[in-house]
Write a protein that holds these residues in place. Sequence first.
Motif, PDB file in Angstrom:
ATOM      1  N   LEU A 171      -6.587  -7.765   0.881  1.00 23.78           N
ATOM      2  CA  LEU A 171      -6.722  -6.507   0.571  1.00 23.78           C
ATOM      3  C   LEU A 171      -5.601  -6.178  -0.173  1.00 23.78           C
ATOM      4  O   LEU A 171      -4.686  -5.983   0.301  1.00 23.78           O
ATOM      5  CB  LEU A 171      -7.166  -5.536   1.777  1.00 23.78           C
ATOM      6  CG  LEU A 171      -8.280  -6.024   2.520  1.00 23.78           C
ATOM      7  CD1 LEU A 171      -8.628  -4.971   3.592  1.00 23.78           C
ATOM      8  CD2 LEU A 171      -9.543  -5.966   1.758  1.00 23.78           C
ATOM      9  N   GLY A 172      -5.804  -5.649  -1.296  1.00 17.10           N
ATOM     10  CA  GLY A 172      -4.705  -5.305  -2.370  1.00 17.10           C
ATOM     11  C   GLY A 172      -5.185  -4.806  -3.692  1.00 17.10           C
ATOM     12  O   GLY A 172      -6.276  -5.205  -4.004  1.00 17.10           O
ATOM     13  N   ASN A 173      -4.373  -4.340  -4.312  1.00 19.92           N
ATOM     14  CA  ASN A 173      -4.747  -4.203  -5.773  1.00 19.92           C
ATOM     15  C   ASN A 173      -3.980  -5.140  -6.768  1.00 19.92           C
ATOM     16  O   ASN A 173      -2.787  -5.326  -6.596  1.00 19.92           O
ATOM     17  CB  ASN A 173      -3.981  -2.685  -6.366  1.00 19.92           C
ATOM     18  CG  ASN A 173      -4.729  -2.306  -7.501  1.00 19.92           C
ATOM     19  OD1 ASN A 173      -5.045  -3.035  -8.243  1.00 19.92           O
ATOM     20  ND2 ASN A 173      -4.934  -1.057  -7.729  1.00 19.92           N
ATOM     21  N   PRO A 174      -4.817  -5.960  -7.258  1.00 21.07           N
ATOM     22  CA  PRO A 174      -4.149  -7.095  -8.289  1.00 21.07           C
ATOM     23  C   PRO A 174      -3.511  -6.587  -9.682  1.00 21.07           C
ATOM     24  O   PRO A 174      -3.075  -7.401 -10.279  1.00 21.07           O
ATOM     25  CB  PRO A 174      -5.340  -7.827  -8.556  1.00 21.07           C
ATOM     26  CG  PRO A 174      -6.640  -6.924  -8.608  1.00 21.07           C
ATOM     27  CD  PRO A 174      -6.265  -5.792  -7.504  1.00 21.07           C
ATOM     28  N   SER A 227      -6.418   3.869 -10.068  1.00 19.92           N
ATOM     29  CA  SER A 227      -5.302   3.070 -10.592  1.00 19.92           C
ATOM     30  C   SER A 227      -3.847   3.525 -10.108  1.00 19.92           C
ATOM     31  O   SER A 227      -3.841   4.586  -9.413  1.00 19.92           O
ATOM     32  CB  SER A 227      -4.954   3.537 -12.134  1.00 19.92           C
ATOM     33  OG  SER A 227      -5.078   4.835 -12.373  1.00 19.92           O
ATOM     34  N   LEU A 228      -2.944   2.718 -10.610  1.00 20.66           N
ATOM     35  CA  LEU A 228      -1.380   3.062  -9.980  1.00 20.66           C
ATOM     36  C   LEU A 228      -1.092   4.389 -10.551  1.00 20.66           C
ATOM     37  O   LEU A 228      -0.654   5.243  -9.992  1.00 20.66           O
ATOM     38  CB  LEU A 228      -0.577   2.051 -10.353  1.00 20.66           C
ATOM     39  CG  LEU A 228       0.969   2.030 -10.056  1.00 20.66           C
ATOM     40  CD1 LEU A 228       1.034   2.163  -8.823  1.00 20.66           C
ATOM     41  CD2 LEU A 228       1.738   1.131 -10.695  1.00 20.66           C
ATOM     42  N   PHE A 263       0.452  -2.697  -6.069  1.00 20.11           N
ATOM     43  CA  PHE A 263       0.471  -1.542  -5.206  1.00 20.11           C
ATOM     44  C   PHE A 263      -1.249  -1.110  -5.045  1.00 20.11           C
ATOM     45  O   PHE A 263      -1.772  -0.594  -6.193  1.00 20.11           O
ATOM     46  CB  PHE A 263       1.405  -0.543  -5.646  1.00 20.11           C
ATOM     47  CG  PHE A 263       2.836  -0.713  -5.679  1.00 20.11           C
ATOM     48  CD1 PHE A 263       3.330  -0.702  -4.476  1.00 20.11           C
ATOM     49  CD2 PHE A 263       3.439  -1.237  -7.008  1.00 20.11           C
ATOM     50  CE1 PHE A 263       4.713  -1.219  -4.564  1.00 20.11           C
ATOM     51  CE2 PHE A 263       4.651  -1.724  -6.839  1.00 20.11           C
ATOM     52  CZ  PHE A 263       5.313  -1.826  -5.668  1.00 20.11           C
ATOM     53  N   CYS A 264      -1.480  -1.124  -3.828  1.00 17.99           N
ATOM     54  CA  CYS A 264      -2.970  -0.455  -3.611  1.00 17.99           C
ATOM     55  C   CYS A 264      -2.783   1.157  -2.969  1.00 17.99           C
ATOM     56  O   CYS A 264      -2.090   1.297  -2.271  1.00 17.99           O
ATOM     57  CB  CYS A 264      -3.641  -1.463  -2.550  1.00 17.99           C
ATOM     58  SG  CYS A 264      -5.366  -1.075  -2.356  1.00 17.99           S
ATOM     59  N   TYR A 265      -3.460   1.954  -3.529  1.00 20.23           N
ATOM     60  CA  TYR A 265      -3.654   3.299  -2.855  1.00 20.23           C
ATOM     61  C   TYR A 265      -4.179   3.165  -1.532  1.00 20.23           C
ATOM     62  O   TYR A 265      -5.061   2.485  -1.308  1.00 20.23           O
ATOM     63  CB  TYR A 265      -4.196   4.376  -3.780  1.00 20.23           C
ATOM     64  CG  TYR A 265      -4.049   5.719  -3.537  1.00 20.23           C
ATOM     65  CD1 TYR A 265      -2.941   6.288  -3.299  1.00 20.23           C
ATOM     66  CD2 TYR A 265      -5.286   6.495  -2.739  1.00 20.23           C
ATOM     67  CE1 TYR A 265      -2.690   7.615  -3.141  1.00 20.23           C
ATOM     68  CE2 TYR A 265      -5.006   7.942  -2.698  1.00 20.23           C
ATOM     69  CZ  TYR A 265      -3.795   8.375  -2.577  1.00 20.23           C
ATOM     70  OH  TYR A 265      -3.632   9.740  -2.269  1.00 20.23           O
ATOM     71  N   VAL A 266      -3.883   4.249  -0.534  1.00 22.74           N
ATOM     72  CA  VAL A 266      -4.178   4.166   0.677  1.00 22.74           C
ATOM     73  C   VAL A 266      -5.585   4.080   0.878  1.00 22.74           C
ATOM     74  O   VAL A 266      -6.306   3.376   1.823  1.00 22.74           O
ATOM     75  CB  VAL A 266      -3.332   5.177   1.567  1.00 22.74           C
ATOM     76  CG1 VAL A 266      -3.452   6.487   1.081  1.00 22.74           C
ATOM     77  CG2 VAL A 266      -3.779   4.708   3.134  1.00 22.74           C
ATOM     78  N   SER A 267      -6.423   5.271   0.317  1.00 20.16           N
ATOM     79  CA  SER A 267      -7.772   5.122   0.664  1.00 20.16           C
ATOM     80  C   SER A 267      -8.619   4.074   0.084  1.00 20.16           C
ATOM     81  O   SER A 267      -9.544   3.677   0.982  1.00 20.16           O
ATOM     82  CB  SER A 267      -8.090   6.442  -0.318  1.00 20.16           C
ATOM     83  OG  SER A 267      -8.021   6.553  -1.551  1.00 20.16           O
ATOM     84  N   ASP A 268      -8.208   3.349  -0.938  1.00 18.90           N
ATOM     85  CA  ASP A 268      -8.706   2.158  -1.163  1.00 18.90           C
ATOM     86  C   ASP A 268      -8.662   1.094   0.036  1.00 18.90           C
ATOM     87  O   ASP A 268      -9.502   0.317   0.168  1.00 18.90           O
ATOM     88  CB  ASP A 268      -8.304   1.534  -2.582  1.00 18.90           C
ATOM     89  CG  ASP A 268      -8.708   2.079  -3.818  1.00 18.90           C
ATOM     90  OD1 ASP A 268      -9.959   2.917  -3.785  1.00 18.90           O
ATOM     91  OD2 ASP A 268      -8.242   2.152  -4.804  1.00 18.90           O
ATOM     92  N   LEU A 269      -7.105   1.090   0.406  1.00 19.92           N
ATOM     93  CA  LEU A 269      -7.036  -0.026   1.327  1.00 19.92           C
ATOM     94  C   LEU A 269      -7.968   0.104   2.739  1.00 19.92           C
ATOM     95  O   LEU A 269      -8.396  -0.763   3.156  1.00 19.92           O
ATOM     96  CB  LEU A 269      -5.559  -0.046   1.662  1.00 19.92           C
ATOM     97  CG  LEU A 269      -5.061  -1.091   2.553  1.00 19.92           C
ATOM     98  CD1 LEU A 269      -5.168  -1.092   4.242  1.00 19.92           C
ATOM     99  CD2 LEU A 269      -5.359  -2.532   2.412  1.00 19.92           C
ATOM    100  N   THR A 294       0.958  -1.303  -0.141  1.00 21.07           N
ATOM    101  CA  THR A 294       0.143  -0.090   0.062  1.00 21.07           C
ATOM    102  C   THR A 294       0.911   1.215   0.052  1.00 21.07           C
ATOM    103  O   THR A 294       2.021   1.175   0.653  1.00 21.07           O
ATOM    104  CB  THR A 294      -0.932   0.028   1.233  1.00 21.07           C
ATOM    105  OG1 THR A 294      -1.803  -1.374   1.454  1.00 21.07           O
ATOM    106  CG2 THR A 294      -1.945   0.997   1.164  1.00 21.07           C
ATOM    107  N   TYR A 295       0.483   2.250  -0.683  1.00 23.68           N
ATOM    108  CA  TYR A 295       1.308   3.468  -0.627  1.00 23.68           C
ATOM    109  C   TYR A 295       0.451   4.662  -0.608  1.00 23.68           C
ATOM    110  O   TYR A 295      -0.883   4.638  -0.824  1.00 23.68           O
ATOM    111  CB  TYR A 295       1.972   3.530  -2.185  1.00 23.68           C
ATOM    112  CG  TYR A 295       1.206   3.769  -3.290  1.00 23.68           C
ATOM    113  CD1 TYR A 295       0.926   4.924  -3.929  1.00 23.68           C
ATOM    114  CD2 TYR A 295       0.549   2.656  -3.891  1.00 23.68           C
ATOM    115  CE1 TYR A 295       0.236   4.912  -4.832  1.00 23.68           C
ATOM    116  CE2 TYR A 295      -0.405   2.720  -4.961  1.00 23.68           C
ATOM    117  CZ  TYR A 295      -0.597   4.093  -5.620  1.00 23.68           C
ATOM    118  OH  TYR A 295      -1.283   4.115  -6.533  1.00 23.68           O
TER     119      TYR A 295
END
Length: 319
Positions: A244-247, A300-301, A218-224, A180-181
């Motif tokens: 929980l993450g971005n595939p 999106s990334l 990499f998953c953006y923090v608000s999504d996480l 996450t970032y």
Amino acid sequence: MPTIQTKKRVLVTGGAGFLGSHLCARLLQEGHEVICLDNFYSSNEDNVLALQRHSGFRLLEHDITFPVDVKVDEIYNLACPASPVHYQRDPVQTVKTNVLGALNVLELARRCNARVLQASTSEVYGDPIVHPQPESYNGNVNPIGVRSCYDEGKRCAETLFFDHHRQYGVHIKVARIFNTYGPHMHPDDGRVVSNFFMQALQGKDITLYGDGQQTRSFCYVSDLIDGLVRLMASPDWITGPVNLGNPEELQIRDLAERILAITGSESQLRIEPLPENDPLQRKPDITLAQSLLQWQPRISLHDGLRMTHPYFAGLTQDA
């Protein structure tokens, strides 16, 4: 988005950290009272400075390896340094934070009859030989390596959560968080997004470990954070673990090139040896989160990195 039925008192351990500070802000926005617990080992009080003006926010400086006595309805256990730089600095303390910290929040949840969510990690899968990683995969973890204090500490914490659920009926939720970032990342945490932004903005060489062909998602923090809140609000029978993450998977070299383009940096790529036990692939299977929580990442990334850029740019200007 989950609807709020009643105002709750929520404890967030590790609440001044990267994820914790965003979670505290989200919970306050939804009308809850928030107790933010942190010992500031790897976090920064500046992350929650603006929140301290909120009447529903309370900051409690405390080490979760020692028992805590507060009355709460929900607990999010995020207390543990999550980057190799920080968790390898004092590996014994890292294990204690994971294991004793889990015991202390579980005992608190038992006393208060509170729901408790464990922020576990994709590191429980180790260097995976199954790709992408579903929750049913038991992992490929080295129990005696330099990363084991974190990997095995988190695995033991999951064990404690499920044993408390089975033995004492504690209402548990376990989230396995993938990379996450976003804003509030520690600039010196050694994680790849913060490393690349800081190096690019300071005109330093971009450090690639191995050949840069290892992959991450990499998953953006608000999504996480939305995923964590949805998991906490889910029915009691949904205990997890839930990925929980971005595939959206990409090579680390590609990430470096994207950050160079966003920052306009002329930094060069420099190859360094791959650290011990560093996974070559990491991608979540989020089928469970999609079906049980109706959750999936929306940012999106490309967009997330652009939203993260001003935060790191501000840090380098202040330096």
